[in-house]
Design a protein around this motif. Structure first.
Motif, PDB file in Angstrom:
ATOM      1  N   ASP A 228       0.819  -1.221   0.000  1.00  0.00           N
ATOM      2  CA  ASP A 228       0.000   0.000   0.000  1.00  0.00           C
ATOM      3  C   ASP A 228       0.843   1.257   0.000  1.00  0.00           C
ATOM      4  O   ASP A 228       0.324   2.342   0.303  1.00  0.00           O
ATOM      5  CB  ASP A 228      -0.923   0.006   1.227  1.00  0.00           C
ATOM      6  CG  ASP A 228      -1.784  -1.239   1.307  1.00  0.00           C
ATOM      7  OD1 ASP A 228      -1.868  -1.830   2.400  1.00  0.00           O
ATOM      8  OD2 ASP A 228      -2.344  -1.644   0.271  1.00  0.00           O
ATOM      9  N   SER A 229       2.135   1.130  -0.296  1.00  0.00           N
ATOM     10  CA  SER A 229       3.049   2.271  -0.160  1.00  0.00           C
ATOM     11  C   SER A 229       2.660   3.443  -1.064  1.00  0.00           C
ATOM     12  O   SER A 229       2.891   4.601  -0.719  1.00  0.00           O
ATOM     13  CB  SER A 229       4.486   1.839  -0.464  1.00  0.00           C
ATOM     14  OG  SER A 229       4.561   1.254  -1.758  1.00  0.00           O
ATOM     15  N   GLY A 230       2.051   3.160  -2.237  1.00  0.00           N
ATOM     16  CA  GLY A 230       1.686   4.214  -3.160  1.00  0.00           C
ATOM     17  C   GLY A 230       0.653   5.179  -2.614  1.00  0.00           C
ATOM     18  O   GLY A 230       0.603   6.348  -3.013  1.00  0.00           O
ATOM     19  N   TYR A 231      -0.199   4.710  -1.712  1.00  0.00           N
ATOM     20  CA  TYR A 231      -1.256   5.562  -1.153  1.00  0.00           C
ATOM     21  C   TYR A 231      -1.310   5.433   0.367  1.00  0.00           C
ATOM     22  O   TYR A 231      -2.352   5.649   0.970  1.00  0.00           O
ATOM     23  CB  TYR A 231      -2.612   5.202  -1.775  1.00  0.00           C
ATOM     24  CG  TYR A 231      -2.943   3.725  -1.718  1.00  0.00           C
ATOM     25  CD1 TYR A 231      -2.574   2.879  -2.753  1.00  0.00           C
ATOM     26  CD2 TYR A 231      -3.613   3.182  -0.632  1.00  0.00           C
ATOM     27  CE1 TYR A 231      -2.858   1.536  -2.709  1.00  0.00           C
ATOM     28  CE2 TYR A 231      -3.896   1.831  -0.566  1.00  0.00           C
ATOM     29  CZ  TYR A 231      -3.519   1.019  -1.609  1.00  0.00           C
ATOM     30  OH  TYR A 231      -3.794  -0.329  -1.551  1.00  0.00           O
ATOM     31  N   TYR A 232      -0.181   5.054   0.955  1.00  0.00           N
ATOM     32  CA  TYR A 232      -0.160   4.811   2.405  1.00  0.00           C
ATOM     33  C   TYR A 232      -0.440   6.088   3.194  1.00  0.00           C
ATOM     34  O   TYR A 232      -1.152   6.069   4.210  1.00  0.00           O
ATOM     35  CB  TYR A 232       1.213   4.252   2.797  1.00  0.00           C
ATOM     36  CG  TYR A 232       1.236   3.611   4.162  1.00  0.00           C
ATOM     37  CD1 TYR A 232       1.829   4.231   5.250  1.00  0.00           C
ATOM     38  CD2 TYR A 232       0.645   2.372   4.370  1.00  0.00           C
ATOM     39  CE1 TYR A 232       1.839   3.647   6.498  1.00  0.00           C
ATOM     40  CE2 TYR A 232       0.647   1.768   5.613  1.00  0.00           C
ATOM     41  CZ  TYR A 232       1.247   2.397   6.662  1.00  0.00           C
ATOM     42  OH  TYR A 232       1.258   1.827   7.900  1.00  0.00           O
ATOM     43  N   LYS A 233       0.093   7.215   2.699  1.00  0.00           N
ATOM     44  CA  LYS A 233      -0.138   8.489   3.396  1.00  0.00           C
ATOM     45  C   LYS A 233      -1.623   8.830   3.412  1.00  0.00           C
ATOM     46  O   LYS A 233      -2.173   9.216   4.451  1.00  0.00           O
ATOM     47  CB  LYS A 233       0.650   9.612   2.698  1.00  0.00           C
ATOM     48  CG  LYS A 233       0.561  10.948   3.442  1.00  0.00           C
ATOM     49  CD  LYS A 233       1.166  12.072   2.613  1.00  0.00           C
ATOM     50  CE  LYS A 233       2.653  11.898   2.429  1.00  0.00           C
ATOM     51  NZ  LYS A 233       3.276  13.038   1.696  1.00  0.00           N
TER      52      LYS A 233
END
Length: 493
Positions: free
Chosen positions: A332-337
């Protein structure tokens, strides 16, 4: 409304839906999976009588089968709980029409009797009955016994829906089932209460006096009426509207609704896996992982190394757990923020990962059952490895995930792709693979194969029992690492 009208409406709903048109490939795959299991059960049914005659030459194969019916019932209940769902239909349009709620519930329950799970055992029991008739057993008694098995299958069918109805109200819906079935197995195994003898004697009595089949019929009718009462009590217009809202927002993954508040995260994970190149490649690698045992088991040299079976079992039943879990939450790193800025609970987010990995282990264990062809020790080792994967390795890999700082590009392939791989992925292999191998190998060398399997299983069961406390610890680890992960995922590798 008649049964024909119900069937006509459901057929139109199914064929005209977008889901049907978009999932032809999945439907074809499901047909092949169904054919595979039907063939396996048919082969087992044909080989059962001569196989038992050879293994237990002093005993009657019919009596031996009755002695193992208790284990069949336990296994069937557990498998149905995880894989079978009540065949629901969209009832909201019917609730606005002059259709009696009782008729709708009767239709849903009667439709469940035609589930694949109810037909599958017949592919084993029917050939076994034919073998009994061919070997001179009384036709009337054998046919009555077969109908008793059919009724037993339907009893399990309706019992499963009652269990699901009550367990869905608990946070860990599967844990009570595992504890109850595990407790029954333990009571029987240690001869505290011999359930296998009770069930065996009951079916022997039905075989000797067909009138006793009335008892099974009474149980079946009682469970049907109880299910009818439960479903009818929930079939209101408000419930129908609520169900429709869920259908609009959650696409076609209806079966995930049974997981309660983690269902949106589970759907997110499944969509992520199926819609991205790298995650999708990981799914197809499951096939290679499942066939991994064929490289070792046919070779005679490995047949003499039973301490190695657990290592293969960990890999075969945990291939998805290892491939997917080692990159949590980097997937989920692409939209983790953005994800962390929402009003969500970390516990729900991580629990969906745990459930997904647990389901994969159970599914892979079931698919690896044909390895029993190479020996019962392999099946026993796989079962122990599956329990260890569920109870220990799922938690180990989630703890390792709290140290993930590498961003992943989901558009890249999975095979031999080390993008996103760091020291964590290499170090986690020690407790994940080498530790169970060491535990199993040492216990096997000092004691025996059976005790080594028991130790591995016991560690897995302890992990399952301690799951809530372990998840509390893991959630705190992720909360402490939250901003470090956000900062790391915002950077390119």
């Amino acid at each position: 409304m008649t049964l024909k009208q119900f069937l006509n409406l459901e057929w139109k709903q199914y064929v005209r839906s977008a889901y049907w048109q978009k999932s032809i490939a999945i439907n074809i795959l499901l047909v092949f999976v169904a054919l595979y299991f039907m063939l396996m059960f048919l082969i087992m049914g044909i080989a059962l009588y001569p196989g038992l005659k050879e293994v237990f030459p002093e005993q009657d194969p019919f009596v031996v089968v009755n002695n193992y019916l208790f284990y069949y019932v336990l296994m069937d209940i557990v498998l149905r709980f995880f894989f079978q769902k009540l065949p629901v239909m969209s009832v909201k349009p019917l609730l606005t029409l002059p259709v009696r709620r009782s008729n709708v519930v009767h239709y849903v329950l009667r439709k469940s009797a035609f589930s694949f799970f109810n037909f599958l055992p017949l592919f084993a029991f029917l050939p076994f009955n034919i073998m009994l008739l061919a070997n001179g057993y009384p036709p009337g008694s054998v046919i009555t016994w077969f109908f008793a098995i059919v009724i037993l299958t339907l009893i399990i069918n309706f019992l499963n829906f009652i269990i699901e109805s009550f367990s869905s109200e608990t946070e860990l819906s599967f844990l009570p089932l595992l504890l109850i079935t595990g407790g029954l197995f333990a009571l029987n195994f240690f001869n505290i209460i011999s359930f296998s003898e009770v069930i065996s004697s009951s079916f022997q009595a039905i075989y000797a006096s067909p009138i006793f089949i009335v008892v099974l019929l009474a149980i079946l009718v009682g469970l049907y009426l109880f299910n009818h009462k439960l479903l009818k009590a929930k079939l209101y217009l408000d419930s129908g509207l609520k169900t429709k809202a869920t259908e609009v927002n959650a696409s076609s993954m209806e079966w995930t609704k049974r997981f309660g508040n983690i269902a949106p995260f589970l759907q997110l994970d499944l969509k992520l896996i199926w819609r991205n190149k790298r995650t999708k490649s990981s799914v197809w690698m499951l096939v290679l992982g499942l066939l991994y045992g064929l490289f070792f088991y046919p070779q005679q040299s490995y047949q003499d190394m039973p301490w190695f079976f657990a290592f293969i079992g960990i890999f075969v039943t945990g291939i998805f757990l290892i491939n997917f879990g080692q990159f949590v939450p980097a997937w989920d790193s692409g939209y983790y923020k953005m994800l962390m800025s929402q009003n969500i609970k970390y516990e729900q987010y991580l629990k969906s990962k745990f459930i997904l990995m647990t389901m994969s282990v159970i599914l892979l264990f079931v698919l690896s059952i044909p390895y029993v062809y190479f020996g019962w020790k392999i099946l026993l080792a796989h079962f122990a490895a599956a329990l260890y994967n569920i109870g220990v390795n799922t938690h180990v890999i989630l703890i390792g995930g709290s140290y993930n700082r590498k961003k992943i590009d989901l558009s890249q392939r999975a095979a031999f792709n080390y993008q996103g791989t760091g020291a964590v992925q290499w170090l986690i292999g020690i407790p994940l693979m080498l530790l169970p191998l060491a535990i199993f190998g040492i216990t096997y060398a000092l004691l025996s194969f059976e005790i080594a399997c028991s130790v591995l299983s016991l560690l897995g069961i302890i992990g399952i029992v301690l799951h809530p406390k372990l998840m509390t610890y893991i959630v705190k680890k992720y909360q402490n690492s939250k901003y470090k992960m956000i900062g790391a995922f915002a950077q390119d590798n």
